[in-house]
Scaffold this active site. Sequence first.
Site, PDB file in Angstrom:
ATOM      1  N   HIS A 174       0.797  -1.205  -0.056  1.00 31.55           N
ATOM      2  CA  HIS A 174      -0.038   0.138   0.099  1.00 31.55           C
ATOM      3  C   HIS A 174       0.655   1.363  -0.087  1.00 31.55           C
ATOM      4  CE1 HIS A 174      -3.355  -3.023   0.552  1.00 31.55           C
ATOM      5  NE2 HIS A 174      -4.097  -1.855  -0.236  1.00 31.55           N
ATOM      6  N   ASP A 199      -4.751  -8.822  -4.640  1.00 32.77           N
ATOM      7  CA  ASP A 199      -4.785  -9.785  -3.798  1.00 32.77           C
ATOM      8  C   ASP A 199      -4.993 -11.057  -4.634  1.00 32.77           C
ATOM      9  OD1 ASP A 199      -4.687  -8.825  -1.298  1.00 32.77           O
ATOM     10  OD2 ASP A 199      -6.442  -7.770  -1.509  1.00 32.77           O
ATOM     11  N   CYS A 235      -9.664  -3.820 -11.049  1.00 39.78           N
ATOM     12  CA  CYS A 235      -9.217  -2.601 -10.382  1.00 39.78           C
ATOM     13  C   CYS A 235      -7.764  -2.831  -9.536  1.00 39.78           C
ATOM     14  CB  CYS A 235     -10.134  -1.892  -9.124  1.00 39.78           C
ATOM     15  SG  CYS A 235     -10.585  -3.287  -7.956  1.00 39.78           S
TER      16      CYS A 235
HETATM   17  C1  PEP Z   1      -6.690  -5.667  -4.973  1.00 35.23           C
HETATM   18  O1  PEP Z   1      -6.764  -6.632  -4.096  1.00 35.23           O
HETATM   19  O2  PEP Z   1      -6.194  -5.811  -6.327  1.00 35.23           O
HETATM   20  C2  PEP Z   1      -7.353  -4.290  -4.710  1.00 35.23           C
HETATM   21  C3  PEP Z   1      -7.451  -3.380  -5.786  1.00 35.23           C
HETATM   22  O3  PEP Z   1      -7.358  -3.833  -3.439  1.00 35.23           O
HETATM   23  P1  PEP Z   1      -6.064  -3.578  -2.254  1.00 35.23           P
HETATM   24  O4  PEP Z   1      -5.275  -3.334  -3.372  1.00 35.23           O
HETATM   25  O5  PEP Z   1      -6.801  -2.289  -1.804  1.00 35.23           O
HETATM   26  O6  PEP Z   1      -6.280  -4.741  -1.665  1.00 35.23           O
HETATM   27 MG    MG Z   2      -7.574  -6.252  -2.399  1.00 32.38          MG
END
Ligand code: PEP
Ligand code: MG
Length: 627
Positions: free
Chosen positions: A228, A493, A540
């Site tokens: 993140h 993920d 996404c």
């Molecule tokens: C993902 O897991 O691809 C996602 C968009 O959510 P995050 O990166 O917030 O886990």
């Molecule tokens: Mg995610």
Amino acid sequence: MDTQSKTGIEKRARAATPEITLQKEAEGLHASHTEAREGEVVLDGIGVSPGIAIGPAYLYARDTFEVEERLLSDDEVEEELERFEKAVARSERDLNKIILVTREKLGEDSADIFEAQLLMLRDEALYNAVEEYIRREKRNADYAVKVVMGKHRRQMEASGSEYLRERANDLLDIEERIIRHLLRGKILSAIARDSIVVAENLTAADVVLFSRRGILGCALDFGGPTSHVSIMARALGVPAVVSLHSVTRDVASGDQIVLDGIRGRVVIRPTEQTLAEYRISRERYRRLIQEEKQLVPLPAETLDGHCLHLHANLELNEELGQLHEYGAEGIGLVRTEILFLVRGSTEISEESQYEVYRKIVEAMNPGVTTFRVFDLGGDKLLPMAHREHNPFLGWRGIRVLLDRPELLRPQLRAILRAGAHGPLRILLPMVTNINELRTFRTHLIEVERDLLAKGVEILANPPVGVMVEVPSVALQADPFARESDFFSIGTNDLTQYVLAVDRGNDLVADLYEELHPAVLMLIRRTVDAARRHGIPVGLCGELASNPRAVPILVGLGIDELSASPVYLPGIKRVIRAMKKTEGEMLARMALEALTADEVREKLDHWLGEHACGFTYFFEGNPRPGEG
Ligand code: PEP
Ligand code: MG
């Protein structure tokens, strides 16, 4: 001579450099030299946020700060003890990470020193002595650490034993580490504008705070492309390179450095020639970004007439202004937890959420906004969170919310009320089984009923979608599609859960393959189920902004791609230079491949043949046929 190019584990990191670099490299955006010139140090890591920064380093990891003595009132003592424990726990986490990397890079023996420090950190005599001092003398924690540990250290230094004298250095290291954590706020205000922050690691919140101070970039020892902190740096447009392993050891505060977030490289104390080359690259990159903006008013349409929707991922209020600047048709993902986590407070009342959500919906209207309910856990924790050994497999996302309706329900109320000001959808994170979706819907119906009964203006019956980010959902995509209004594939993920690779762990970053055929198979399966049930499917994860992946994603039949706003023109550039049929052919080849390397080879071959299609706009030319 300190001229050197780093090898070893960096090779693993280099192999994992996001493909974003590939295309830029092909377009000659880089300074030409690859080896270090005399006098400079070149480190290769993972470029996670593009851009080139040149400026003085600010070493966040090593500097010490003035500790002031403060007398506590009686009711402040408990709070101060808690601050102390938190700082020790954070130092413990730092050291565990350092031990892992040192073992891997330099061997078991070299990690001994840090293991000894880890033991000293929790040494009862020291720990209790600091606690005792805070209680007895009613002094602030940083002052207590300095007095108590300083006293021990001086005793060790004065001893006749060489062993103890050496350990005194370790104690100094621990003392500084704890104090650094205690004084984080103060350190922040010391960071100069226009500096490049060099640190072992940062949190997503650090990056936000630093960017508000006007830093030019970040260079970190740890981190992976989808951790993140990296996502945040990208969202904020702060060039960043992670997984450099030794940058905090090789840089001193004030050293001039070049940070190349495109290639994933840091040059320490660069020569004049290197600087001159990078200044040219920096200018070219700026021009490229400007030129890509010409695409903003145009549709994301392939050469054979297939249109995709380009949506934005949003984490910060700062990005609201970028939505239209970069041509977002809607918002595909609001990471609501980050909106609140970066405030550093636990103030997440319905009212404060409503205010924030309403502003977002109004800014995006008439485009749709997709609010993902809090995805807490993993590497995003609220202060009340439990500490877990394996947080990514633990209490995360929808699991937390269903266990804590007191968190979920105010959020739902705030979202539904914001829905009175423009279209929105609700997205559920970390879903693994259909009952979670059903229980969520029960909460939603109850909250809705309650608000309607009170005469509150809301959006009733909003579309509810699930994040497809755990393999079980992709494997059961049909039943999920039957009960969902849309899908959003979270490849960040999904990749970590399919391949069993922690997305934030730089030691295994080269195994984190978003283009692995197994990941692509699950995407295909999800798209097919969405088609059968007539629901839209978006993506996404960070893969959406990877220009090398976009042709495959188009070919796999994704309807919406969602990424940080700054990436949208680049994604559009790729879409407008390809045919959907070419994407379908590439997707077929990729699904038949055995490894991610094979997928990349096939893609590179194709991209090589289509290079003119991709570079055309770099010259600022219009698209053929557009005059
Ligand atoms: C993902 O897991 O691809 C996602 C968009 O959510 P995050 O990166 O917030 O886990
Ligand atoms: Mg995610």
